[in-house]
Design an enzyme around this catalytic site. Structure first.
Site, mmCIF file in Angstrom:
data_model
loop_
_atom_site.group_PDB
_atom_site.id
_atom_site.type_symbol
_atom_site.label_atom_id
_atom_site.label_comp_id
_atom_site.label_asym_id
_atom_site.label_seq_id
_atom_site.Cartn_x
_atom_site.Cartn_y
_atom_site.Cartn_z
ATOM 1 N N GLU A 45 0.877 -1.160 0.000
ATOM 2 C CA GLU A 45 0.000 0.000 0.000
ATOM 3 C C GLU A 45 0.922 1.220 0.000
ATOM 4 O O GLU A 45 1.823 1.316 0.837
ATOM 5 C CB GLU A 45 -0.886 0.001 1.251
ATOM 6 C CG GLU A 45 -1.845 1.160 1.228
ATOM 7 C CD GLU A 45 -2.776 1.211 2.437
ATOM 8 O OE1 GLU A 45 -2.757 0.281 3.255
ATOM 9 O OE2 GLU A 45 -3.503 2.215 2.542
ATOM 10 N N ARG A 71 5.314 -12.940 9.488
ATOM 11 C CA ARG A 71 5.988 -11.693 9.170
ATOM 12 C C ARG A 71 7.330 -11.645 9.887
ATOM 13 O O ARG A 71 7.556 -12.364 10.871
ATOM 14 C CB ARG A 71 5.125 -10.499 9.576
ATOM 15 C CG ARG A 71 4.837 -10.427 11.055
ATOM 16 C CD ARG A 71 3.809 -9.350 11.401
ATOM 17 N NE ARG A 71 4.302 -8.017 11.183
ATOM 18 C CZ ARG A 71 3.827 -7.178 10.257
ATOM 19 N NH1 ARG A 71 2.852 -7.546 9.473
ATOM 20 N NH2 ARG A 71 4.320 -5.978 10.135
ATOM 21 N N LYS A 124 4.534 0.383 9.438
ATOM 22 C CA LYS A 124 4.559 1.715 8.799
ATOM 23 C C LYS A 124 3.872 2.747 9.680
ATOM 24 O O LYS A 124 4.297 3.884 9.738
ATOM 25 C CB LYS A 124 3.852 1.629 7.441
ATOM 26 C CG LYS A 124 4.745 1.082 6.352
ATOM 27 C CD LYS A 124 4.082 1.208 5.002
ATOM 28 C CE LYS A 124 3.080 0.089 4.822
ATOM 29 N NZ LYS A 124 2.518 0.028 3.468
HETATM 30 P P1 ATP Z 1 2.891 -2.464 8.062
HETATM 31 O O1 ATP Z 1 2.422 -3.491 9.033
HETATM 32 O O2 ATP Z 1 4.324 -2.099 8.186
HETATM 33 O O3 ATP Z 1 2.015 -1.261 7.978
HETATM 34 P P2 ATP Z 1 1.572 -3.521 5.819
HETATM 35 O O4 ATP Z 1 1.332 -4.977 5.809
HETATM 36 O O5 ATP Z 1 0.417 -2.661 6.150
HETATM 37 O O6 ATP Z 1 2.833 -3.220 6.685
HETATM 38 P P3 ATP Z 1 1.741 -3.359 3.005
HETATM 39 O O7 ATP Z 1 2.172 -2.219 2.188
HETATM 40 O O8 ATP Z 1 0.326 -3.768 2.960
HETATM 41 O O9 ATP Z 1 2.158 -3.014 4.474
HETATM 42 O O10 ATP Z 1 2.677 -4.608 2.769
HETATM 43 C C1 ATP Z 1 2.973 -5.130 1.517
HETATM 44 C C2 ATP Z 1 3.361 -6.564 1.672
HETATM 45 O O11 ATP Z 1 4.466 -6.683 2.561
HETATM 46 C C3 ATP Z 1 2.239 -7.371 2.274
HETATM 47 O O12 ATP Z 1 2.087 -8.555 1.507
HETATM 48 C C4 ATP Z 1 2.668 -7.670 3.652
HETATM 49 O O13 ATP Z 1 2.176 -8.905 4.072
HETATM 50 C C5 ATP Z 1 4.187 -7.652 3.540
HETATM 51 N N1 ATP Z 1 4.797 -7.287 4.816
HETATM 52 C C6 ATP Z 1 4.579 -6.170 5.540
HETATM 53 N N2 ATP Z 1 5.277 -6.205 6.688
HETATM 54 C C7 ATP Z 1 5.966 -7.362 6.696
HETATM 55 C C8 ATP Z 1 6.868 -7.993 7.616
HETATM 56 N N3 ATP Z 1 7.211 -7.427 8.767
HETATM 57 N N4 ATP Z 1 7.385 -9.198 7.279
HETATM 58 C C9 ATP Z 1 7.050 -9.789 6.121
HETATM 59 N N5 ATP Z 1 6.217 -9.261 5.214
HETATM 60 C C10 ATP Z 1 5.660 -8.063 5.487
HETATM 61 MG MG MG Z 2 -1.287 -3.817 4.612
#
Ligand code: ATP
Ligand code: MG
Length: 569
Positions: free
Chosen positions: A37, A263, A273
């Site tokens: 995102e 994760r 984020k």
């Molecule tokens: P955050 O929790 O940091 O806000 P998010 O999941 O909201 O992260 P996205 O932009 O939706 O952020 O993430 C894009 C991809 O990265 C998703 O498929 C998510 O599952 C993966 N991702 C995010 N954080 C991690 C992590 N700590 N370890 C592994 N994969 C991750």
């Molecule tokens: Mg997300």
């Protein structure tokens, strides 16, 4: 430094893909995607997902898409889109075709929502957000049907069209799937598919005032792109039933499957984020690329290489159970990489002036120094030696304690690549008593660092010639948080209360050997005995040198491994 052998753990998703290939599921194709995102910069957790998705595509001759999951206009921005593309490329991956945007599918998504309405599988609800929550029930109690649940197809179609046309305010209506208000999985109790959000979108402008929800958008976007293996993190395990429900109702030509993995969590760090944004917007960090940030751009500025991050992601493996990885493993991985490739240089961070009394004024000797003992091809360079030098303040003690073998009055030590010197006197500031200068003599017969008569010294110090030295600022970085789990809930505290007040120390007036005047921004050097330091490109132009410490030389991970401790904390 001895390399510590760390075996790559197994990856359960590979097992699934190999079974699918063997049974001919998805017609023998492997298509993955990385779906960020664009509401922040990528962090090392995203790197795990990037390496996994792009890595699988590479391993199985498949494709990996980059898709921006841009369905929330109020939090997203092109600045983030551009930064994400740059970071993915920098990590060494190229996505299939042009990048995709969920917003490119808004029209298709709308039409599919209309289809659900026509099939009696979605309805417009006019309860407000609080009421919807109250009606949803709890883990132990079933939900209640909304009084609007049985609106006719015609009324639903009319209202949904008018939602799109902008007739209503935010929150006045939503479109919901009609599934089961008593479903044991709360996510299936008539989840919201569309909401009204009168906000400009960074790509579609004001064309839309209704936006699809993640659970509706994501599975359909995967199907449109014919993704085979849609890999996400464990928090989405319960969403899988909804992913399947939506796709089962629509019967689109491609039928992707969702798989969840754990994760990445890293000790002494936060990887969310939402939290990283706070550090930036509240001015606690110096931007997203502050070298203390666990963002990809922060790590890059700190001196991490793409290889080291990929190696790290390989080593931590892909599992189904959450765990916390020791940040020492990340540090070990970059150290290993830099040990192989970084040029060795001499730099004095806290200078103490040394006058070699028997070395003639104005004379300069050029001494040969090895660029990288790990890499003979890196060759040698010449380092100038003159009457006035700098050594590190902590390499001298007027009154040395036991086991302190470095320089002290009357004691002889070796200057790296140069000569043996002996301290003959100390000059102090009469006002403060502070030591401002050492008087020494050198033994010309020890040129290159060995005494022909075989006498030994117990210490070798790094040094620079005063008149040739280049001045620099050096920033020493330490862990961002004082606690391994800054995320853990503590009554009355926020994660920001655990920021390490000493996570940065700025040293001005450092003295570098002259070769470093040509340091290439972004390049990491080993400053002998001190650590690895990256020439910072951001804050300084030509002629002004700033170095960021990437990592120290002390490898706590190697110690942990050798003591036979497990790889995770
Ligand atoms: P955050 O929790 O940091 O806000 P998010 O999941 O909201 O992260 P996205 O932009 O939706 O952020 O993430 C894009 C991809 O990265 C998703 O498929 C998510 O599952 C993966 N991702 C995010 N954080 C991690 C992590 N700590 N370890 C592994 N994969 C991750
Ligand atoms: Mg997300």
């Amino acid at each position: 430094m001895a390399d510590v052998e760390i075996k790559a753990p197994s990856n359960f998703i590979k097992t699934i893909i190999e079974e699918d290939l063997a049974t001919g599921k998805h017609g023998g194709r492997v298509a993955t995607r990385f779906p960020p995102e664009p509401n922040g910069y990528l962090h090392i957790g995203h790197a795990k997902s990037i390496c996994l998705n792009f890595g699988l595509a590479r391993t199985y001759n498949g494709t990996c898409n980059l898709r921006f999951d841009d369905t929330n206009p109020t939090k997203e921005d092109v600045e983030y889109v551009d930064a994400i593309k740059e970071d993915v490329r920098w990590l060494g991956f190229q996505w299939h075709e042009e990048e995709h945007y969920a917003s490119d599918y808004f029209e298709q998504l709308y039409n599919l929502a209309v289809r659900l309405i026509k099939d009696g599988k979605a309805y417009v609800d006019s309860l407000n957000a609080d009421e919807i929550r109250d009606f949803r029930g709890t883990l132990t109690e079933p939900g209640k049907a909304s009084p609007f649940r049985n609106r006719s197809v015609e009324e639903n179609l009319d209202l949904f069209q008018r939602m799109r046309d902008g007739e209503f305010d935010d929150g006045q209506h939503v479109l919901r799937a009609k599934i089961d208000m008593a479903h044991p999985n709360i996510l299936l109790r008539d989840p919201t598919l569309y909401r009204i959000r009168k906000a400009s979108h960074h790509r579609t402008g004001d064309r839309w005032c209704i936006y699809p929800m993640y659970d509706f958008t994501h599975c359909i976007s995967d199907a449109i792109e014919c993704i085979t293996h849609s890999i996400c993190t464990l928090e989405f395990e319960n969403n899988r039933a909804l992913y399947d429900w939506v796709l089962d109702q629509l019967g689109l030509p491609c039928r992707p499957r969702q798989y969840e993995f754990a994760r990445l969590n890293l000790s002494y760090t936060v990887l969310s984020k939402r939290k990283l944004i706070q550090l930036v917007s509240e001015g606690l960090m110096d931007g997203w690329d502050d070298p203390r940030m666990p963002t990809i751009c922060g790590l890059r500025r700190r001196g991490y290489t793409p290889e080291s991050i990929r190696n790290f992601c390989e080593r931590i493996g892909v599992a189904k159970a959450n765990s916390v990885v020791d940040i020492a493993l990340l540090e070990h991985t970059i150290r290993e990489d830099l040990n192989r490739g970084a040029a060795r240089m001499m730099a004095v961070l806290r200078p103490l002036k040394v006058v070699i009394e028997n070395f003639p004024e104005g004379k300069v000797e050029e001494l040969e120094a090895v660029n990288n003992p790990e890499d003979p091809a890196a060759g040698t360079r010449m380092v100038p030696f003159s009457r006035t030098l700098y050594i590190e303040q902590e390499d001298f003690r007027e009154d040395p304690p036991k086991k302190y073998f470095r320089l002290a009055p009357g004691r002889e030590v070796r200057l790296r690549y140069a000569f043996f010197i002996t301290c003959t006197g100390v000059v102090k500031d009469p006002a403060t008593g502070e030591i401002v200068e050492l008087r020494c003599t050198y033994d010309p017969a020890t040129r290159g660092g060995d005494a022909p008569d075989g006498r030994k010294v117990k210490a070798t110090l790094h040094w620079v010639s005063a008149e040739h030295a280049v001045p620099a600022q050096v920033r020493l970085y330490d862990r961002l948080f004082v606690k391994p789990d800054p995320d853990a809930t503590v009554e009355g505290k926020s994660f920001k209360d655990f920021l390490n007040p000493n996570s940065i120390e700025i040293l001005d007036g450092c003295k570098l050997e002259p070769a470093l005047a040509q340091a290439v921004p972004g390049t990491v050097y080993q400053f002998e005995r001190l650590g690895y330091f990256c020439a910072d490109a951001k804050e300084c132009g030509e002629g002004c040198l700033v170095f960021n410490r990437t990592v120290t030389l002390k490898d706590s991970w190697a110690r942990i491994e050798q003591a036979g401790q497990p790889a995770k904390v």
